[in-house]
Design a protein around this motif. Sequence first.
Motif, PDB file in Angstrom:
ATOM      1  N   VAL A 129      40.517  42.677  39.825  1.00 13.00           N
ATOM      2  CA  VAL A 129      40.243  43.019  41.222  1.00 13.00           C
ATOM      3  C   VAL A 129      38.991  42.284  41.701  1.00 13.00           C
ATOM      4  O   VAL A 129      38.951  41.782  42.836  1.00 13.00           O
ATOM      5  CB  VAL A 129      40.089  44.544  41.378  1.00 13.00           C
ATOM      6  N   GLN A 130      37.973  42.191  40.845  1.00 10.97           N
ATOM      7  CA  GLN A 130      36.764  41.475  41.232  1.00 10.97           C
ATOM      8  C   GLN A 130      37.049  40.003  41.495  1.00 10.97           C
ATOM      9  O   GLN A 130      36.519  39.415  42.448  1.00 10.97           O
ATOM     10  CB  GLN A 130      35.705  41.607  40.128  1.00 10.97           C
ATOM     11  N   VAL A 131      37.884  39.401  40.659  1.00 10.31           N
ATOM     12  CA  VAL A 131      38.190  37.980  40.828  1.00 10.31           C
ATOM     13  C   VAL A 131      39.025  37.754  42.088  1.00 10.31           C
ATOM     14  O   VAL A 131      38.812  36.779  42.817  1.00 10.31           O
ATOM     15  CB  VAL A 131      38.913  37.422  39.593  1.00 10.31           C
ATOM     16  N   LEU A 140      41.355  40.976  56.080  1.00 15.88           N
ATOM     17  CA  LEU A 140      42.277  42.097  55.887  1.00 15.88           C
ATOM     18  C   LEU A 140      43.313  41.784  54.810  1.00 15.88           C
ATOM     19  O   LEU A 140      43.655  42.655  53.998  1.00 15.88           O
ATOM     20  CB  LEU A 140      42.974  42.430  57.205  1.00 15.88           C
ATOM     21  N   ILE A 141      43.800  40.552  54.798  1.00 17.80           N
ATOM     22  CA  ILE A 141      44.794  40.165  53.786  1.00 17.80           C
ATOM     23  C   ILE A 141      44.200  40.268  52.385  1.00 17.80           C
ATOM     24  O   ILE A 141      44.823  40.789  51.455  1.00 17.80           O
ATOM     25  CB  ILE A 141      45.305  38.739  54.056  1.00 17.80           C
ATOM     26  N   VAL A 142      42.975  39.777  52.227  1.00 20.71           N
ATOM     27  CA  VAL A 142      42.310  39.856  50.919  1.00 20.71           C
ATOM     28  C   VAL A 142      42.098  41.311  50.519  1.00 20.71           C
ATOM     29  O   VAL A 142      42.320  41.691  49.360  1.00 20.71           O
ATOM     30  CB  VAL A 142      40.977  39.099  50.943  1.00 20.71           C
ATOM     31  N   ALA A 143      41.674  42.140  51.477  1.00 20.95           N
ATOM     32  CA  ALA A 143      41.436  43.554  51.183  1.00 20.95           C
ATOM     33  C   ALA A 143      42.721  44.252  50.752  1.00 20.95           C
ATOM     34  O   ALA A 143      42.722  45.023  49.784  1.00 20.95           O
ATOM     35  CB  ALA A 143      40.836  44.246  52.413  1.00 20.95           C
ATOM     36  N   LEU A 202      45.350  42.817  49.442  1.00 18.40           N
ATOM     37  CA  LEU A 202      45.729  42.272  48.141  1.00 18.40           C
ATOM     38  C   LEU A 202      44.937  42.961  47.025  1.00 18.40           C
ATOM     39  O   LEU A 202      45.491  43.282  45.966  1.00 18.40           O
ATOM     40  CB  LEU A 202      45.482  40.767  48.120  1.00 18.40           C
ATOM     41  N   CYS A 203      43.643  43.189  47.249  1.00 15.98           N
ATOM     42  CA  CYS A 203      42.820  43.892  46.254  1.00 15.98           C
ATOM     43  C   CYS A 203      43.315  45.324  46.044  1.00 15.98           C
ATOM     44  O   CYS A 203      43.365  45.809  44.906  1.00 15.98           O
ATOM     45  CB  CYS A 203      41.364  43.910  46.698  1.00 15.98           C
ATOM     46  N   LEU A 204      43.661  45.998  47.132  1.00 21.62           N
ATOM     47  CA  LEU A 204      44.140  47.375  47.023  1.00 21.62           C
ATOM     48  C   LEU A 204      45.464  47.444  46.268  1.00 21.62           C
ATOM     49  O   LEU A 204      45.680  48.348  45.445  1.00 21.62           O
ATOM     50  CB  LEU A 204      44.290  47.983  48.419  1.00 21.62           C
ATOM     51  N   ILE A 205      46.343  46.488  46.542  1.00 15.15           N
ATOM     52  CA  ILE A 205      47.629  46.458  45.822  1.00 15.15           C
ATOM     53  C   ILE A 205      47.399  46.222  44.337  1.00 15.15           C
ATOM     54  O   ILE A 205      47.982  46.900  43.474  1.00 15.15           O
ATOM     55  CB  ILE A 205      48.542  45.372  46.412  1.00 15.15           C
ATOM     56  N   ALA A 206      46.538  45.243  44.025  1.00 12.10           N
ATOM     57  CA  ALA A 206      46.238  44.952  42.623  1.00 12.10           C
ATOM     58  C   ALA A 206      45.596  46.152  41.944  1.00 12.10           C
ATOM     59  O   ALA A 206      45.940  46.496  40.803  1.00 12.10           O
ATOM     60  CB  ALA A 206      45.323  43.737  42.527  1.00 12.10           C
ATOM     61  N   ALA A 238      45.997  50.179  38.057  1.00 10.81           N
ATOM     62  CA  ALA A 238      45.666  51.561  37.718  1.00 10.81           C
ATOM     63  C   ALA A 238      46.866  52.256  37.093  1.00 10.81           C
ATOM     64  O   ALA A 238      46.726  53.026  36.127  1.00 10.81           O
ATOM     65  CB  ALA A 238      45.198  52.313  38.961  1.00 10.81           C
ATOM     66  N   LEU A 239      48.053  51.994  37.626  1.00 11.74           N
ATOM     67  CA  LEU A 239      49.264  52.557  37.036  1.00 11.74           C
ATOM     68  C   LEU A 239      49.482  52.020  35.628  1.00 11.74           C
ATOM     69  O   LEU A 239      49.862  52.760  34.713  1.00 11.74           O
ATOM     70  CB  LEU A 239      50.482  52.234  37.916  1.00 11.74           C
TER      71      LEU A 239
END
Length: 237
Positions: free
Chosen positions: A156-158, A197-200, A202-206, A211-212
């Motif tokens: 997520v950081q990357v 917004l797209i990057v954000a 993408l981070c949330l999806i990742a 997490a799952l």
Amino acid sequence: MSVIQDAFIWLNDPLNWTLPDGIIARTREHLWITLLAVALACAVGWPIGVLLGHYGRGGAALVTLANVSRAVPTVALLTIFPLTAIGFGERAIVLALAVFAVPPLLANAYLGIREVDPQVKEAALGMGLSGRQLLTRVELPLAVPYLASGFRTAAVQVIATATLAAFVNGGGLGMIISRGFGLGLASGGGQVLAGGLIVAVLCLIAEGLLALGERAVTPRHLRAPGRMSEGRASMTM
């Protein structure tokens, strides 16, 4: 129109998605850069962390290294590496992002091995397991949840940091943001916001998917709320 309205209009333009340098193509570039950087970081961070944890050495040095590496600006590495023998292009970007991803992978690998119950290790050695067998058959399987946690953090950081690759014309979603700035905030403000917004998202999806995955590889008795997050925090104290 407001910047939010401009961003909405920009995102709803099909050409901004399908052009060769559109959102879909830039997202593929972004994920490819992330994949290479995290894979390289895993190849370096995991073995070192696992071995240090197995032998019980280097804990203090590891914490210091992790904290110092976080203080190094990634954008500085992105501008320095191209000036060395590494040169411009994907290699410099991937290497800079990998340096950024190593600390959480290394720290969690070390912590995962050190958190194995000493009584379990003593029982394994009492059954005749060698040091190598102890590592591969006992410690590593029990450390998998910590390895997954470190991978999640690093990935997520990357993904978030890879936007800086645009500073050296390295592709990815950061190019959308940088081109918006190039147009000036009055004309390109909507594009800048849309790229962010797209990057954000993408981070949330990742974050959600990883997490799952982390939960899937964590034994039930280790799923107590805050257990592993407390462990990660202890490495940065």
